[in-house]
Design a protein around this motif. Structure first.
Motif, PDB file in Angstrom:
ATOM      1  N   ALA A   9       0.907  -1.556   0.049  1.00  0.00           N
ATOM      2  CA  ALA A   9      -0.051   0.026   0.070  1.00  0.00           C
ATOM      3  C   ALA A   9       0.831   1.205  -0.035  1.00  0.00           C
ATOM      4  CB  ALA A   9      -0.775  -0.064   1.251  1.00  0.00           C
ATOM      5  N   THR A  10       2.137   1.027   0.565  1.00  0.00           N
ATOM      6  CA  THR A  10       3.083   2.314   0.540  1.00  0.00           C
ATOM      7  C   THR A  10       4.398   1.806   0.108  1.00  0.00           C
ATOM      8  OG1 THR A  10       3.736   1.629   2.605  1.00  0.00           O
ATOM      9  CG2 THR A  10       1.937   2.940   2.550  1.00  0.00           C
ATOM     10  N   PHE A  11       5.456   3.045  -0.291  1.00  0.00           N
ATOM     11  CA  PHE A  11       6.451   2.687  -0.621  1.00  0.00           C
ATOM     12  C   PHE A  11       7.490   2.482   0.320  1.00  0.00           C
ATOM     13  CE2 PHE A  11       4.864   4.180  -4.708  1.00  0.00           C
ATOM     14  CZ  PHE A  11       5.529   3.097  -5.639  1.00  0.00           C
ATOM     15  N   PRO A  12       8.825   1.491   0.386  1.00  0.00           N
ATOM     16  CA  PRO A  12       9.534   1.647   1.523  1.00  0.00           C
ATOM     17  C   PRO A  12      10.122   2.924   2.212  1.00  0.00           C
ATOM     18  CG  PRO A  12      10.245   0.191  -0.312  1.00  0.00           C
ATOM     19  CD  PRO A  12       9.200   1.206  -0.896  1.00  0.00           C
ATOM     20  N   GLU A  13       9.761   2.957   3.457  1.00  0.00           N
ATOM     21  CA  GLU A  13      10.389   4.251   4.090  1.00  0.00           C
ATOM     22  C   GLU A  13      11.382   3.781   4.949  1.00  0.00           C
ATOM     23  OE1 GLU A  13       7.460   5.557   6.862  1.00  0.00           O
ATOM     24  OE2 GLU A  13       5.939   4.929   5.779  1.00  0.00           O
ATOM     25  N   PRO A  14      12.708   4.651   4.674  1.00  0.00           N
ATOM     26  CA  PRO A  14      13.885   4.064   5.650  1.00  0.00           C
ATOM     27  C   PRO A  14      13.598   4.413   7.166  1.00  0.00           C
ATOM     28  CG  PRO A  14      14.406   5.935   4.024  1.00  0.00           C
ATOM     29  CD  PRO A  14      12.785   5.693   4.078  1.00  0.00           C
ATOM     30  N   LEU A  15      14.337   3.358   7.978  1.00  0.00           N
ATOM     31  CA  LEU A  15      13.791   3.524   9.388  1.00  0.00           C
ATOM     32  C   LEU A  15      14.936   4.335  10.105  1.00  0.00           C
ATOM     33  CD1 LEU A  15      12.421  -0.121   9.997  1.00  0.00           C
ATOM     34  CD2 LEU A  15      11.172   2.248  10.063  1.00  0.00           C
ATOM     35  N   ASP A  16      16.308   4.270   9.243  1.00  0.00           N
ATOM     36  CA  ASP A  16      17.302   5.215   9.848  1.00  0.00           C
ATOM     37  C   ASP A  16      17.976   5.818   8.808  1.00  0.00           C
ATOM     38  OD1 ASP A  16      18.435   2.987   8.958  1.00  0.00           O
ATOM     39  OD2 ASP A  16      18.770   1.979  10.971  1.00  0.00           O
ATOM     40  N   GLY A  17      19.232   6.064   9.352  1.00  0.00           N
ATOM     41  CA  GLY A  17      20.006   6.810   7.977  1.00  0.00           C
ATOM     42  C   GLY A  17      20.983   5.787   7.262  1.00  0.00           C
ATOM     43  N   THR A  18      20.950   4.440   7.596  1.00  0.00           N
ATOM     44  CA  THR A  18      21.876   3.631   6.987  1.00  0.00           C
ATOM     45  C   THR A  18      21.146   3.052   5.634  1.00  0.00           C
ATOM     46  OG1 THR A  18      20.731   1.822   7.842  1.00  0.00           O
ATOM     47  CG2 THR A  18      22.471   2.717   9.193  1.00  0.00           C
ATOM     48  N   ASN A  19      20.073   3.395   5.506  1.00  0.00           N
ATOM     49  CA  ASN A  19      19.566   2.832   4.094  1.00  0.00           C
ATOM     50  C   ASN A  19      19.592   1.428   3.975  1.00  0.00           C
ATOM     51  OD1 ASN A  19      18.356   5.241   2.728  1.00  0.00           O
ATOM     52  ND2 ASN A  19      20.175   5.538   1.483  1.00  0.00           N
ATOM     53  N   THR A  20      19.438   0.621   5.028  1.00  0.00           N
ATOM     54  CA  THR A  20      19.498  -0.754   5.053  1.00  0.00           C
ATOM     55  C   THR A  20      18.156  -1.355   5.734  1.00  0.00           C
ATOM     56  OG1 THR A  20      20.743  -0.784   7.115  1.00  0.00           O
ATOM     57  CG2 THR A  20      21.912  -0.979   5.048  1.00  0.00           C
ATOM     58  N   LYS A  21      17.581  -0.468   6.560  1.00  0.00           N
ATOM     59  CA  LYS A  21      16.191  -0.838   7.017  1.00  0.00           C
ATOM     60  C   LYS A  21      15.030  -0.064   6.583  1.00  0.00           C
ATOM     61  CE  LYS A  21      18.133  -2.793  11.409  1.00  0.00           C
ATOM     62  NZ  LYS A  21      19.556  -2.376  11.489  1.00  0.00           N
ATOM     63  N   PHE A  22      14.016  -0.744   6.244  1.00  0.00           N
ATOM     64  CA  PHE A  22      12.765  -0.066   5.479  1.00  0.00           C
ATOM     65  C   PHE A  22      11.570  -0.706   6.119  1.00  0.00           C
ATOM     66  CE2 PHE A  22      16.412  -0.106   2.382  1.00  0.00           C
ATOM     67  CZ  PHE A  22      16.231   1.145   1.998  1.00  0.00           C
ATOM     68  N   LYS A  23      10.524   0.129   5.798  1.00  0.00           N
ATOM     69  CA  LYS A  23       9.085  -0.413   6.524  1.00  0.00           C
ATOM     70  C   LYS A  23       8.218   0.072   5.408  1.00  0.00           C
ATOM     71  CE  LYS A  23       6.367   1.605   9.538  1.00  0.00           C
ATOM     72  NZ  LYS A  23       5.896   2.294  10.469  1.00  0.00           N
ATOM     73  N   PHE A  24       7.203  -0.964   4.844  1.00  0.00           N
ATOM     74  CA  PHE A  24       6.036  -0.610   4.177  1.00  0.00           C
ATOM     75  C   PHE A  24       4.707  -1.411   4.765  1.00  0.00           C
ATOM     76  CE2 PHE A  24       8.272  -4.082   1.870  1.00  0.00           C
ATOM     77  CZ  PHE A  24       7.197  -4.822   1.500  1.00  0.00           C
ATOM     78  N   LYS A  25       3.625  -0.804   4.079  1.00  0.00           N
ATOM     79  CA  LYS A  25       2.446  -1.315   4.453  1.00  0.00           C
ATOM     80  C   LYS A  25       1.862  -2.416   3.340  1.00  0.00           C
ATOM     81  CE  LYS A  25       1.272   0.509   8.519  1.00  0.00           C
ATOM     82  NZ  LYS A  25       0.598  -0.103   9.484  1.00  0.00           N
ATOM     83  N   ILE A  26       1.036  -3.247   3.618  1.00  0.00           N
ATOM     84  CA  ILE A  26       0.550  -4.065   2.710  1.00  0.00           C
ATOM     85  C   ILE A  26      -1.131  -3.637   2.746  1.00  0.00           C
ATOM     86  CG2 ILE A  26      -0.241  -6.494   2.534  1.00  0.00           C
ATOM     87  CD1 ILE A  26       2.682  -6.175   1.977  1.00  0.00           C
ATOM     88  N   GLN A  27      -1.476  -3.862   1.364  1.00  0.00           N
ATOM     89  CA  GLN A  27      -3.006  -3.572   1.355  1.00  0.00           C
ATOM     90  C   GLN A  27      -3.982  -4.397   2.263  1.00  0.00           C
ATOM     91  OE1 GLN A  27      -4.194  -1.285  -0.918  1.00  0.00           O
ATOM     92  NE2 GLN A  27      -2.651  -1.321  -2.490  1.00  0.00           N
ATOM     93  N   GLU A  28      -4.928  -3.657   2.757  1.00  0.00           N
ATOM     94  CA  GLU A  28      -5.802  -4.358   3.646  1.00  0.00           C
ATOM     95  C   GLU A  28      -7.100  -4.971   2.871  1.00  0.00           C
ATOM     96  OE1 GLU A  28      -6.710  -2.405   7.230  1.00  0.00           O
ATOM     97  OE2 GLU A  28      -4.505  -1.569   7.483  1.00  0.00           O
ATOM     98  N   GLY A  29      -7.496  -5.851   3.402  1.00  0.00           N
ATOM     99  CA  GLY A  29      -8.820  -6.440   2.813  1.00  0.00           C
ATOM    100  C   GLY A  29      -8.774  -7.235   1.588  1.00  0.00           C
TER     101      GLY A  29
END
Lengths: 659, 332, 274
Positions: A122-142
């Motif tokens: 549902a979203t694009f990967p957002e970096p979790l810190d400044g290292t550009n190695t950890k990301f978070k994204f959402k999955i479509q619901e329903g």
């Protein structure tokens, strides 16, 4: 007398055969239509109630024709119609509807805007810190799988783990080099950790061109199976269609709209798909595919030749291509065609020689001979599609015009488009664009001059000699070359090779064209077993073409005879490599990206390891007899990429005509 | 005892021929300037984004391992010979990995056999009857007309002939289906009906193109024999023309034709290639074609070994049939 | 000439026309008929272009003439050598028997059992497109001699059982002499048929190779002419001169050869007084 009789029989027979062919063909339309009407009348007669809306014509797989969309299969017959495990290399014919209608990717592409769009994610990967190695994204619901089970982040996590744990899978190597772990923190959130810093994760795990190997599989089915051997014969996906029936021989696949289409990705993101059934069917050689569309037995054809389109246009008034008028074809395919040099081989290691060959190319005639002039030129390393033309070709015009070879000669010629239009008029082509900017939008911003004299100067400077009308190499031997070309696939590249060979031959070089089957064609490119080839190492779709250009880094150069992972032209350019390193650290939307890529393009013009010639013109005609709402230049919600995974996004636009 | 000696020598040469054949078949594809692993990597990288070099190296190893292409060519050859002799197993197909080649062949075989066996025999029968009449009854106008027609169709390249048929019978007069769709399954009436219906057009093309050669060859043979002394004697003895034809001319002319038929039946797997591709017919020809296009060693070896054994067996059988057809030949 | 029958006359006439077309007419054309874009595309037949022009801007007539020439060359070379080798080996094996027979049979059988198409494709890719017409002819000879060899062997086998041959053998004549004098006349008719057939097989195989892109598609032959016409959908777009003329040419060449062959048989039968 006897002999005379015999002879008469002979000649009458022959005359009959010949006339039968030609005459019958002229009236073919009427005959076949008449045949159809009869057939229709018969079925109507049988049905007493006489449904006025549909004539009740059925497809040969037993679905009502008026509810069935019939699509050509680009890859032809499928070797194993019982196998849908996408991770076992080779066997699955993805383009028989499998990745178009059933499987979905995390992110899709909007080729008109040149941006990625969410699909299962549902979203694009957002970096979790400044290292550009950890990301978070959402999955479509329903959303749910077509067997009714809900689709969640756990399916994504499971798929990633399965790929990483199964060494036998072809994709395992690539994936483990990219992704360290993928975790579902709740039902709709994924956290990714990558091996190296990444700035383009969505491009690597989502679709940019054609499709992406990372396809999410249903955990509840796959967790009980061995992914290396599982056939997945009753496949399910999150896409809007499910497999209803298939030909045991692999010639056709019948897809049916899910009853719970609201819970499919398309149902949620776009709307209800139009066709109840979609039949992917392979009819055989091009002649038969054309006949099928003339007889309205095929609604969407993939990739045919311009000559076939001419036939189709004349014999089926419902057939539509991308443009209503000349040049008909869509030119927004993300790869451009040209002549590719092996710069590790004499004399093509010399940029002067490569430039001389560019100037020896009679580009207008090459265009005519290749695709009857229905081509758009490109002087730079990126395909002349709309998005890239706006970002590179047009902004670079000033530089191109001023660009000079070492001796001060300015090779650029911006009059190509006007010239080809004149030439086409001479051939009696009608419906050409007249507006100046429309002309150059259609046929390209310009190309290099056709100037054999300047080419001769470049060659003579390097010790080449002309003996009569034949060129001799510096060592005194006649100049002979072989151009590798695809055998009978990728028709445009194949024809281009012959047309260029014809053009260079006229300038006094002995040119051979070597046609090769797919396997040997690709193999000789990567092992460097070629001098010049009709390859296309110049693709791009998004304004950020870094991923398409990475391969040109000099670190990928290997000696001739070894398999090259990239840089198959074996062209070492320090500046390009430095610019690529820089690009790797920049996020896609950084303004410096376009700047760097422009600089890379300038290096390519100077070095000419690949002579870019034309964008790819694709003839993907549709038949509007049974279905309407297809994308065209006037209704350009998307390009006609019927063999890409984004097909499913078109389905809500398609409407039955009621015939 | 001559017979056993004959049998032994024939068996020996059968084994020898098959061995030479499959050895060639093993080595020939390996000289092709491509190999299936690279082809597959090429296919994967052509469609998708660029791959890291390390990833390609890993991918190559994985594929080599799963395709069984490790070790020297000699090791692979040895493995191949052992596999073929001991287990009759050709390994997995590389193009449609991991399906076993044997399974693919078993699926395709009935189609090719059905279509080509029938059309080859029909063509042979028609061709020989027409040729015999044309050779023996040279002056009858119908034999001339038939001869004229067959020699006119024969030289047209098969590809063109088949296309003309397709255009005529599916497009201009849409009597037959443009592409084969088989309904039903197993031995149901519907299934058989749809197979027959879909096979008429390819069979017709094979018969048309096949008959011509039989006519010409039979005509030459029989007109030669018609001038032999024993035929003249028979005539002088007052035998009817029909009797001369069936008793004297036919047996003598039939021998080379039977040889040829046996060989023809052996080679139908290759003859099927263009037919099956053009008519979308799911047989061995299609398999061989896929194998060649995709550099699928195992599939090429499997299909061609089969073909080699079939042809060798055909010649083997022919040699035994000789004495029955031509009593002048003894086993020796 | 006087005693020539009609078949022979017509056959020779037709053949003559094609030989003139293939071997004399091309000399009247300045330039290379296979070059693209020499004329406007798809012109209808007219005074300047009696068969019109192709979609590639070639003159169909001159292209056809050149194609006939090259195809003839391939066909005749292949047919001659394949028949010669096949007949000689077949006779030798069938007549001599014993070890020689076994050896030749194993050799011919090994060649027969190997399907030719994959091998042709392989050779095509090994030759890297530099295949000259002679090279293609050579490859076709390799695959076309075993058939006549086998066929002739079986004929010789049957002939050698006959009394007059046995008599000849017992009377101590040398083998070659017996083959040439006693046996060859019997197989000559078949050999001529095979020769004619092989010309066609050669022309057909060459065009078969052309279809899969393994012939030299830049040389003008009847096969490559059909190939290019097919590539440009000449049949569906009704460009009959382009696709039709090579097909008709192949058919007529064959009919001509056939008429000459059967006409000659009648003629010689007449001369022998039968």
């Amino acid at each position: 007398m006897r002999i005379m009789k015999r002879l008469t029989v002979l000649f009458v027979m022959m005359a009959l055969i010949i006339t039968a062919c030609s005459n019958d063909n002229n009236k073919s339309n009427s005959t076949s239509d008449a045949g159809k009407n009869n057939a229709a009348a018969e079925t109507d007669g049988n049905k007493d109630t006489g449904d006025s809306k549909s004539s009740g014509k059925m497809t040969d797989v037993g679905t009502p024709r008026s509810e069935t969309l019939i699509v050509d299969i680009l890859g032809g017959r499928s070797p194993d119609p019982d196998r849908y495990n996408p991770y076992v290399p080779g066997a699955v014919a993805m383009d028989a509807g499998v990745h178009q209608l059933m499987f979905s990717n995390l992110w899709e592409i909007d080729t008109q805007k040149g941006t990625q769009i969410p699909d299962l994610a549902a979203t694009f990967p957002e970096p979790l810190d400044g290292t550009n190695t950890k990301f978070k994204f959402k999955i479509q619901e329903g959303l749910s799988w077509s067997d009714g089970q809900p689709f969640t982040a756990h399916d994504v996590e499971f798929t990633a783990k399965m790929i990483a744990d199964t060494k036998e899978l072809g994709y395992n190597g690539y994936f483990t080099n990219l992704v360290k772990s993928m975790k579902a923190t709740d039902d709709y959130t994924i956290e990714v950790e990558t091996v190296n810093p990444e700035t383009r994760l969505a491009q690597k795990l989502g679709v940019v061109i054609w499709g992406n190997t990372f396809r999410v599989m249903p955990k509840h089915i796959w967790e009980k199976e061995d992914p290396a051997t599982f056939k997945f014969s009753n496949p399910i996906g999150v896409g809007p269609y499910k497999l209803k029936d298939r030909d045991p021989q692999g010639n056709w696949f019948l897809w049916e709209k899910r009853e719970d289409w609201q819970k499919s990705d398309i149902g949620k993101l776009v709307g209800e798909p139009g066709p109840k059934y979609i039949l992917f069917k392979f009819f055989g050689p091009e002649e038969k595919r054309i006949i099928a569309m003339i007889q309205h037995d095929m609604d969407i054809l993939q990739d045919i030749t311009p000559e076939s389109w001419d036939v189709l246009r004349q014999k089926n008034e419902y057939a539509k291509a991308w443009y209503n008028d000349f040049p008909y074809a869509t030119m927004d395919d993300p790869c451009e065609r040209g002549m590719s040099f092996n710069t590790a081989k004499e004399p093509y290691n010399n940029p002067d020689v490569r430039w001389a060959l560019a100037l020896m190319t009679d580009i207008k005639n090459v265009s005519m001979a290749t695709f009857g002039g229905m081509l758009r030129v490109s002087p730079i390393q990126l395909p002349p599609i709309k998005v890239l033309q706006d970002n590179y070709h047009k902004p670079m015009l000033g530089w191109l015009k001023d660009f000079a070879l070492e001796d001060g000669y300015k090779p650029f010629d911006d009059s190509y488009a006007a010239g080809i239009v004149d030439m086409l008029k001479q051939q009696g082509v009608e419906g050409l664009p007249t507006d100046q900017s429309a002309i150059s939008d259609t046929f390209g911003v310009g190309w290099w001059k056709f100037d054999p004299a300047e080419a001769a100067k470049l060659l003579e400077k390097n010790g080449f000699k002309k003996d009569g009308d034949k060129w001799l190499l510096p060592n005194g031997k006649p100049w002979t070359m072989t151009i590798n070309a695809p055998a009978n696939f990728e028709v445009q590249s194949m024809r281009l090779a012959f047309a260029v060979a014809d053009s260079w031959r006229k300038q006094g070089i002995e040119v051979n064209v070597q046609q090769m089957e797919g396997a040997s064609f690709w193999d000789s490119e990567s092992t460097g077993a070629f001098e010049i080839g009709s390859y296309w190492p110049a693709c791009g779709l998004l304004p950020d073409t870094t991923a398409n250009m990475t391969g040109w880094h000099k670190q990928y150069i290997v000696p001739i005879g070894e398999q090259a992972p990239g840089n198959r032209n074996r062209w070492a350019n320090d500046r390009v490599s430095t610019l690529l390193d820089e690009l790797d650290g920049l996020p896609s939307d950084d303004p410096k990206v376009i700047q760097n890529i422009t600089e890379i393009n300038k290096e390519f013009v100077k070095g000419m390891p690949f002579i870019p010639m034309f964008g790819t013109s694709k003839f993907v005609p549709v038949d509007t007899y049974y279905w309407d709402g297809f994308q065209t230049s006037e209704n350009a919600f998307e390009g006609p990429w019927w063999w890409w995974s984004q097909f499913k996004f078109y389905t809500p636009h398609l409407k039955p005509t009621g015939r | 005892m001559g017979f056993y000696k004959f049998l032994l020598s024939r068996v020996l040469s059968f084994v020898l021929v098959v061995f030479i054949g499959i050895t060639t078949v093993f080595f020939v594809p390996r000289f092709m300037p491509s190999d299936p692993v690279e082809a597959m990597i090429g296919k994967m990288t052509a469609n998708q984004a660029f791959m890291e070099p390390e990833a390609i190296v890993t991918l190559r190893e994985t594929l080599n391992e799963s395709f069984g292409l490790e070790g020297s060519m000699w090791d692979q050859y040895w493995g191949f010979v052992k596999r073929v002799i001991i287990t009759q197993d050709f390994g997995p197909s590389l193009a449609s990995y991991p399906n076993p080649v044997n399974e693919l062949i078993v699926k395709a075989l009935p189609w090719t056999m059905g279509l080509l066996l029938i059309s080859t025999i029909i063509a042979w029968l028609i061709g020989n009857v027409v040729g015999l009449l044309a050779g023996f009854l040279k002056d009858k106008s119908y034999s001339k007309a038939m001869e004229a027609i067959s020699i006119m169709i024969y030289p047209i390249p098969y590809y063109i002939l088949a296309l003309i048929l397709i255009m005529l019978l599916t497009y201009i007069y849409p009597i037959f289906p443009l592409s084969a769709t088989f309904q039903g399954e197993g031995f149901s009436w519907e299934h058989i009906k749809s197979i027959v219906y879909n096979s008429i057009l390819p069979a017709l093309s094979m018969i048309l193109v096949g008959t011509g050669w039989w006519v010409i060859s039979m005509k030459t043979l029989s007109s030669g024999i018609a001038e032999e002394d024993y035929v003249h004697f028979a005539r002088l003895k007052g035998l009817s023309e029909r009797k001369i034809m069936t008793k004297y001319v036919l047996p003598n002319a039939a021998l080379p034709q039977v040889t040829m038929l046996a060989l023809q039946i052996g080679t139908i797997f290759n003859g099927a290639l263009i037919t099956e591709i053009l008519f979308g017919y799911p047989g061995i020809g299609t398999l061989i074609y896929t194998g060649i296009l995709q550099a699928d060693y195992n599939l090429i070896m499997g299909t061609i070994t089969l073909s080699i054994i079939a042809v060798a067996a055909a010649t083997f059988i022919v040699d035994f049939l000789y004495p029955f057809i031509d009593p002048r030949v003894r086993y020796k | 000439m006087k005693h020539w029958n009609f078949r022979l006359k017509l056959g020779v006439l037709l053949l003559g026309i094609f030989i003139i077309l293939g071997f004399i007419v091309p000399f009247f054309y300045q330039g290379n008929p296979i070059e693209w874009g020499t004329y406007l595309k798809n012109l209808k037949p007219s005074k300047e272009h009696i068969f019109g022009t192709t979609n590639l801007g070639q003159d169909t007539f001159w292209l056809l003439a050149k194609s006939i020439q090259n195809s003839f060359i391939i066909g005749i070379i292949v047919a001659f050598f394949a028949t010669l080798i096949g007949v000689l080996l077949g006779l030798w094996a069938g007549f001599k028997g014993g070890f020689i027979d076994r050896l030749i049979t194993v050799l011919t059988d090994s060649f027969i059992v190997i399907p030719s198409l994959p091998i042709l494709i392989l050779l095509g890719s090994l030759m890297q497109g530099k295949a000259s017409l002679f090279m293609i002819a050579f490859v076709l000879i390799i695959f076309n001699w075993p058939w006549p060899a086998r066929q002739i062997r079986s004929m010789a086998l049957s002939l050698s059982e006959r009394d007059f041959i046995s008599t000849a053998i017992f009377s101590g004549q040398n083998t070659l002499k017996i083959i040439v004098k006693e046996i060859f006349p019997f197989v000559a008719g078949w050999s001529v048929a095979n020769f004619v057939n092989t010309i066609l097989v050669a022309i057909g195989s060459e065009s078969g190779l052309a279809v899969i892109g393994m012939s030299s598609n830049e040389k003008a032959t009847l096969g490559t002419m059909i190939y290019w016409a097919n590539q440009h959908q000449a049949m569906l777009s009704e460009r009959w001169w382009w696709i039709g003329s090579p097909v008709v040419a192949i058919a007529l060449i064959f009919i001509a050869l056939f008429l000459v062959m059967t006409g000659y048989q009648q003629y010689s039968a007449l001369r022998r007084g039968k």
